[in-house]
Design a protein around this motif. Structure first.
Motif, mmCIF file in Angstrom:
data_model
loop_
_atom_site.group_PDB
_atom_site.id
_atom_site.type_symbol
_atom_site.label_atom_id
_atom_site.label_comp_id
_atom_site.label_asym_id
_atom_site.label_seq_id
_atom_site.Cartn_x
_atom_site.Cartn_y
_atom_site.Cartn_z
ATOM 1 N N TYR A 1 40.138 41.242 49.194
ATOM 2 C CA TYR A 1 40.440 40.893 50.496
ATOM 3 C C TYR A 1 39.650 39.585 51.046
ATOM 4 N N ASN A 2 38.657 39.402 50.772
ATOM 5 C CA ASN A 2 37.649 38.271 50.969
ATOM 6 C C ASN A 2 38.397 37.178 50.408
ATOM 7 N N ILE A 3 38.789 37.123 49.152
ATOM 8 C CA ILE A 3 39.637 35.919 48.554
ATOM 9 C C ILE A 3 40.975 35.646 49.208
ATOM 10 N N LEU A 4 41.693 36.484 49.584
ATOM 11 C CA LEU A 4 42.915 36.496 50.499
ATOM 12 C C LEU A 4 42.674 35.655 51.707
ATOM 13 N N SER A 5 41.350 35.996 52.251
ATOM 14 C CA SER A 5 41.016 35.621 53.469
ATOM 15 C C SER A 5 40.832 34.189 53.510
ATOM 16 N N CYS A 6 39.855 34.026 52.441
ATOM 17 C CA CYS A 6 39.548 32.380 52.227
ATOM 18 C C CYS A 6 40.554 31.655 51.882
ATOM 19 N N ILE A 7 41.598 32.135 51.014
ATOM 20 C CA ILE A 7 42.789 31.136 50.965
ATOM 21 C C ILE A 7 43.777 31.023 52.117
ATOM 22 N N GLY A 8 43.779 31.941 52.735
ATOM 23 C CA GLY A 8 44.628 31.872 54.117
ATOM 24 C C GLY A 8 44.044 30.782 55.021
ATOM 25 N N GLU B 1 33.001 42.578 40.045
ATOM 26 C CA GLU B 1 33.066 41.661 41.300
ATOM 27 C C GLU B 1 32.637 40.134 40.661
ATOM 28 N N ARG B 2 31.694 40.070 39.867
ATOM 29 C CA ARG B 2 31.221 38.793 39.091
ATOM 30 C C ARG B 2 32.268 38.208 38.445
ATOM 31 N N LEU B 3 33.022 39.117 37.569
ATOM 32 C CA LEU B 3 34.026 38.795 36.771
ATOM 33 C C LEU B 3 35.102 38.048 37.606
ATOM 34 N N ILE B 4 35.566 38.762 38.783
ATOM 35 C CA ILE B 4 36.717 38.394 39.591
ATOM 36 C C ILE B 4 36.339 36.979 40.104
ATOM 37 N N LEU B 5 35.025 36.855 40.781
ATOM 38 C CA LEU B 5 34.731 35.260 41.145
ATOM 39 C C LEU B 5 34.765 34.403 40.129
#
Length: 950
Positions: A747-754, A563-567
Motif C-alpha cells: 500500500y505504501n508503494i502504491l501511495s508513493c507511485i500515486g 519486506e526487505r526483499l520487496i523494497l
C-alpha cells in the motif's frame, strides 16, 4: 497404533488407505499435513577385521543399528564405540560391524533427525502415519493428524477467532442507498459465481478468540468439523515450526528442509479439481466458478478464496479485483481522449501547416556530410500521429488519473476495512514469528565462536542475537551491488542510445533511397525491441539478485525478510522498467546543440534528436511496446510456461532417481499427497504483486503520453485474474493460511507511485509535449489569437555558410540553392547581434513551463488531499457494526455468565437440601445404633441395614 504412531507394515497394501486420499488408513482421521522426504537404504559392507577404519562404523544387530536413537557422534568416537562393543560382546549372535560410506553416514544422520523430530511431534500430541520404505531408495511420506485436544490447545494459544452460538442482525442501509443496492444486485445476478452463500445474509455470527474454559460459548456441533481444513493445517504448521531437534540444533521444520532432512512440508488440497467422481469439494468449486477463462465475466468468490487459501491470499485477489474494476472508468476516459485526438486531427492548425508543402521550411541536415537538406512537410505523418496523444485533452486526462489513483487507494482502504470486519480480522494482533533457519544457523555459529573465545563470561547472561556488526558485511554488499545494478540499467539505456546513433549514421550512408527515407522508423522500432529484451532479461536477474542480497542480510523473521526483499526488488525493477522511458521523456534531444556547434559522442556521432513532431510520439511508442511486451511475455507466457516446465523437470528427476522396483505396497491410483508433491511449491505473493505494481506505474506515471495504457492494462488483468486463479488451484501446492488484515508495504508503494505520478505527468506535459509552447504562442505572440504561424515561430534560422568544414552535405540533390536552413529551437537569427543565443521566447516558454509544473502539482495534490479527506477510511456502516459487535459481545458474555451463576446456585441449593436430609438420616442412624447396642448379643440386623443405606 502405538503412542499415536502408525507404522506402515512391510506387506500392508497401500491401497487400503482411504479412497479420498485425505485420511489415515482408518478412513476416520484427517490428514492435516504431509512431510515428504527421499530415503536411501544403507549399502554398507561388512568389515573384514575389527581394526581401526577410516569410514563411519555402526553396530548392526537383528536388523537394527547400535546408534539407535542416540544423537550423531563424532567419527572417532563412533569408531571407538564400535571397537569397545566388539570386545565386550564377542560372542553375541547376529552381531556384525559394518562400515558406512560418507553418503550412508549422511543418510543415517538424517534418518536419526527424522526419528527424533517425529518423536517430538508425538510428544506434542500429534498423530503420525508413515509409509513403508520398501525400495532401496525412493520417496516417502509422513502424514500428520491433529486430534481435538491439540487443536483446542493451539487455537487458544494462537487466539484464533471461532464462531460462537450468538448471531446478531446486521444493520442495513436505508433510503435511496438501499434501493440502489437492490437494483445493482438484480442487475449483477448473472455475474455472481454459483457458490454456497450464507443462508441469512442479514445475520452475522459473533466470533471470539477460542478458549477451553469458555467452550460452552462456541457452536460446536461436531469436533471433527469445528475447525476447517485451513485452520487445522495452520495449527499443525505452528507446531512444526516450533518443534526442535537436538541434532544440529535444528529449530523447526524450516531448518530441517534447509538441511535436506525433509524435502517438503505442505497441507493437502481438498481433492481433485477435475475427475469423473461427483463429489464436490471446495477446490473443484473454485476451479469451476473462478479458475477457468470461460467465467472471466463473473465476480470472484472472495469469501471462498479466503476460506480455502487464507486471508493473505484472499486480500490479494480482492485488491486485484478492485484494481481491475477501477480500470474500467479510466479505460473509458482514455478511449474518449484518444477519439478526441482522432476527431480533431483535421482541425489541428500546426500539423496542417507542417503538412502544407507550400510552406517551404528547409530543414538543416540530420547528420554530417552524408545527410541532405530536407523539407519539413516530409514529416507530416509523424506530426499528425503526435496530435493523437499531444492535445489539450491529455492535460485533463492527467488530472483525472491523479484523482483516479487517490480514489482507488481510498476505496481499497474502505474495502479492506469491510473485509476485515466480515472476516473477523478487526483487532488482530501480530503473532510472534519464529526465526528463519538461516538466522538460527548464523546465531549458532556465533554462539560456538563465543564459547571458544575468552569473552564467554561477559556474554553469559545476555540473550544472544545478531548485532549490526554481524550484519555489516551484508549491508556493505547490499549497498555496493544495488548501486552497481542501477548503473547496469543506465548502461543498458546508454548502450541502446549508442546503437540508435550509430545505426542511424550507418543507414544514412546507404545508397538505397527507401532505406535512407525510413531511417528514423527503422532505428526507433529496432531499438525499442532491443530495449524490451534487455528489460526482460535484467528483470529476471534483478529478482534473483534482490533475493540473494536479502539473504546475506540475515533478517530474523519471514515478515522482515519479505519486506526487505520487496523494497530491493521494487527499486531494481522500477529502475530497469522505467529508465529508458525517463531518458526519452526528459533527456533525449535536450543536449543536441545547434547547427555549427553540435554535441558529439565518440568524436564522430552526433547526439540523437527528437522527431520533428516532438519526443512525445516516441515516448508513446517506447511506453506501449515495453508495457505490452512485459504483459504478454513476462506476465503471461512466463507465468504459464515456467511452472509447467518445472513440474515436468521434477517429475523426470523423480522417475530417474527412483529405481524400477516392484513395490507391493504401492497402490495403482496415486493418493492426494502424491499428486500434491508433484505440484510447484508456493513461494509467496511478491511476484504477483510486483507485476501489478509495475503495471500500475505504467498506467499512472506516463499516462499523459499514452492515454490507452489503462485499456491494455484492463485487458491484461481480465486474463491475469483467471491465470493466477488457475495457477493457485491447479499448479501450486496448497499454501499455508496466513492471517493478515492489510496488504502491508504494498500500500505504501502504491501511495508513493500515486504521488510521483503527479510530478512526472506535470513534467511530461510541460517539457515533453508542445502544450506549453502552443499556449504561450497563442496568448503572447499570435497576431489574431489563433495557432496560425506556430511552426514558423518554433523554428530558428541558421546560415549554411557557417557549417563546419567537412560537415556540409556532399552531392546535395536539393532543388534550389540553400542559404539558410531551419532547426527547432528558440534562438536568435544569424542577422542578430547576439546570433544563435537563446531568444526571449525561449525564456518565456521556460518560465511558463516551470509555472505550469508548480501550478499543476499543487492543484492536483490539493484535489487529492480533498478527495482523501472527503472519503472516510472506514465506511460508516462498518464502524457502527464494529461498535454494535462489541456491545453484543459484552451482553452475550453477561448472559452466559448469569446462566452459569444460576446453574451453580441451583447446584448449591440442591447440595444444601441433600445435606439437610443427610442430617436427619444421621439422627435416625444414631437412634438405630443405640437400639442395636440394647439388642441381644449377636443380633446385628438393624445395624447392618443402616450401614447399607449409608
Amino acid at each position: 497404533i502405538i503412542n499415536n504412531y502408525v507404522e506402515g507394515t512391510q506387506g500392508g497394501p497401500r491401497d487400503k488407505a482411504s479412497p479420498s486420499g485425505l485420511h489415515f488408513r482408518d478412513s476416520k482421521r484427517k490428514v492435516d499435513y504431509v512431510l515428504a522426504y527421499h530415503y536411501r537404504r544403507r549399502l554398507a559392507r561388512r568389515a573384514a577385521s575389527p581394526g581401526p577404519r577410516r569410514g563411519s562404523m555402526a553396530l548392526v544387530w537383528n536388523g537394527g543399528t547400535g546408534k539407535g536413537r542416540a544423537e550423531p557422534q563424532p567419527q572417532q568416537q563412533q569408531q571407538d564405540d564400535g571397537q569397545r562393543a566388539l570386545q565386550e560382546w564377542p560372542g553375541l549372535p547376529g552381531l556384525e560391524v559394518v562400515e558406512l560410506s560418507p553418503l550412508d553416514a549422511l543418510e543415517e544422520e538424517r534418518r536419526l533427525q527424522r526419528e527424533e523430530y517425529e518423536r517430538n511431534l508425538l510428544e506434542a500430541g500429534l498423530e503420525i502415519e508413515r509409509d513403508p520404505e520398501n525400495k532401496s531408495q525412493g520417496l516417502s511420506f509422513v502424514r500428520i493428524h491433529a486430534p481435538w485436544q491439540v487443536l483446542s490447545r493451539e487455537a487458544e494459544l494462537l487466539k484464533i477467532k471461532m464462531p460462537t452460538k450468538k448471531m446478531y442482525e446486521i444493520t442495513e442501509e436505508k433510503g435511496i442507498l438501499k434501493t440502489l443496492n437492490e437494483i445493482w444486485c438484480k442487475l449483477t445476478e448473472p455475474l455472481q459465481p454459483q457458490v454456497p452463500q450464507q443462508e441469512n445474509t442479514k445475520m452475522k455470527t459473533l466470533s471470539y478468540p477460542f478458549s477451553r474454559e469458555k467452550i460452552y460459548l462456541y457452536n460446536i456441533k461436531d469436533k471433527d468439523t469445528f475447525f476447517d481444513n485451513a485452520t487445522r493445517s495452520r495449527i499443525v504448521r505452528e507446531i512444526l515450526k516450533r518443534t526442535s531437534t537436538k541434532a544440529r540444533n535444528s529449530m523447526g521444520i524450516g531448518t530441517l528442509i534447509a538441511n535436506n532432512v525433509y524435502d517438503a512440508a505442505y497441507p493437502l488440497h481438498d481433492g481433485e479439481y477435475e475427475g469423473q467422481n461427483d463429489d464436490m469439494n471446495e477446490r473443484k468449486l473454485l476451479y469451476q466458478e473462478w479458475a477457468r477463462y470461460r467465467v472471466f465475466y463473473k465476480f470472484q468468490p472472495i469469501d471462498l478464496i479466503r476460506k480455502y487459501f487464507g486471508e493473505k491470499i484472499g486480500l490479494y485477489f480482492a485488491w486485484l479485483g478492485l484494481y481491475t474494476e477501477f480500470l474500467i472508468p479510466s479505460s473509458v476516459v482514455g478511449i474518449i481522449v484518444f477519439l478526441y485526438g482522432c476527431i480533431t486531427i483535421e482541425s489541428d492548425i500546426p500539423s496542417k501547416e507542417m503538412c502544407d508543402q507550400r510552406n517551404a521550411f528547409t530543414m538543416c541536415p540530420l547528420c554530417d556530410k552524408f545527410c541532405d537538406f530536407w523539407n519539413l512537410s516530409s514529416a507530416c505523418a509523424t506530426a499528425r500521429a503526435s496530435h493523437l496523444f499531444d492535445n489539450p485533452a491529455t492535460v485533463f486526462f492527467s488530472v483525472f488519473m491523479a484523482l483516479w489513483a487517490t480514489m482507488f487507494l481510498e476505496q481499497w482502504k474502505r474495502l479492506q476495512m469491510r473485509l476485515s470486519y466480515f472476516w473477523d480480522l478487526t483487532g488482530l494482533e501480530e503473532e510472534e514469528e519464529h526465526p528463519r533457519p538461516e538466522y538460527e544457523t548464523k546465531l549458532l555459529q556465533k554462539k560456538l565462536k563465543n564459547k571458544n573465545s575468552t569473552t564467554e563470561s561477559s556474554n553469559e547472561n545476555e540473550k544472544e542475537k545478531l548485532t549490526w556488526s554481524d550484519r555489516m558485511p551484508g549491508y556493505a554488499a547490499n549497498f555496493g551491488l544495488i548501486l552497481f545494478m542501477i548503473m547496469l540499467a543506465f548502461s543498458a539505456v546508454f548502450g541502446v542510445m549508442v546503437y540508435r546513433i550509430t545505426t542511424a549514421a550507418a543507414l544514412s550512408f546507404s545508397t538505397d533511397e527507401t532505406t535512407r527515407s525510413n531511417v528514423r522508423v527503422t532505428v526507433t522500432a529496432t531499438a525499442v525491441i532491443i530495449n524490451l529484451v534487455v528489460v526482460l532479461i535484467l528483470d529476471e536477474i534483478y529478482g534473483a539478485v534482490a533475493k540473494w542480497l536479502t539473504e546475506i542480510e540475515i533478517p530474523k523473521t519471514e515478515k522482515t525478510f519479505e519486506e526487505r526483499l520487496i523494497l530491493k526488488a521494487f527499486l531494481l525493477k522500477f529502475v530497469n522498467s522505467y529508465a529508458s522511458i525517463f531518458y526519452v521523456a526528459f533527456f533525449k534531444g535536450r543536449f543536441v546543440g545547434r547547427p555549427g556547434r553540435y554535441v558529439y559522442v565518440f568524436e564522430g556521432y552526433r547526439m540523437e534528436e527528437c522527431a520533428p513532431g516532438g519526443c512525445l510520439m516516441e515516448l508513446c511508442i517506447q511506453l506501449s511496446i515495453i508495457m505490452l511486451g512485459k504483459q504478454l511475455i513476462q506476465n503471461n507466457l512466463f507465468e504459464i510456461g515456467i511452472p509447467k516446465l518445472k513440474k515436468l523437470l521434477r517429475k523426470l528427476k523423480d522417475e530417474r532417481t527412483e529405481p524400477k522396483e516392484m513395490d507391493t505396497s504401492q497402490s495403482k491410483d496415486p493418493q492426494q499427497w502424491d499428486l500434491d508433491y508433484i505440484l510447484e511449491p508456493f513461494t509467496g505473493l511478491t511476484p504477483e504483486y510486483m507485476e501489478m505494481i509495475i503495471q500500475f506505474g505504467f498506467v499512472t506515471l506516463f499516462v499523459a503520453s499514452f492515454p490507452l495504457a489503462p485499456v491494455f492494462a484492463l485487458l491484461n488483468n481480465i486474463i491475469e485474474v483467471r491465470l493466477d486463479a488457475k495457477k493457485f488451484v491447479t499448479e501450486l501446492r496448497r499454501p499455508d493460511t496466513v492471517r493478515e488484515k492489510d496488504i502491508g508495504i504494498w500500500y505504501n508503494i502504491l501511495s508513493c507511485i500515486g504521488k510521483l505520478s503527479v510530478i512526472i505527468n506535470a513534467f511530461v506535459i510541460a517539457v515533453t509535449s508542445d502544450f506549453i509552447p502552443r499556449l504561450v504562442y497563442q496568448y503572447a505572440y499570435s497576431q489574431n489569437g489563433t495557432m496560425h504561424g506556430f511552426i514558423n515561430h518554433t523554428l530558428s534560422y541558421f546560415n549554411v555558410s557557417q557549417l563546419k568544414a567537412g560537415t556540409q552535405p556532399e552531392n546535395s540533390l536539393f532543388a534550389q540553392e540553400v542559404s539558410f536552413c531551419r532547426f527547432k529551437d528558440y534562438r536568435e537569427p544569424p542577422w542578430s547581434p547576439h546570433q544563435y543565443e537563446f531568444s526571449k521566447q525561449y525564456w518565456a516558454v521556460l518560465s511558463a513551463r516551470l509555472a505550469f509544473v508548480i501550478l499543476f502539482q499543487n492543484l492536483v495534490m490539493f484535489l487529492s488531499v480533498l478527495v482523501d479527506w472527503m472519503i472516510p477510511d472506514i465506511p460508516k456502516d462498518i464502524s457502527e457494526q464494529i461498535k454494535k459487535e462489541k456491545a453484543v459481545l459484552v451482553d452475550f458474555f453477561l448472559k452466559e455468565e448469569h446462566e452459569k451463576l444460576k446453574l451453580i446456585e441451583s447446584f448449591m441449593a440442591r447440595d444444601k437440601r441433600k445435606r439437610r436430609s443427610g442430617t436427619r438420616s444421621k439422627r435416625t442412624r444414631a437412634a438405630s445404633f443405640s437400639q442395636c447396642h440394647h439388642s441381644p448379643k449377636g443380633s446385628f440386623t438393624s445395624f447392618s441395614s443402616q450401614h447399607t443405606v449409608v
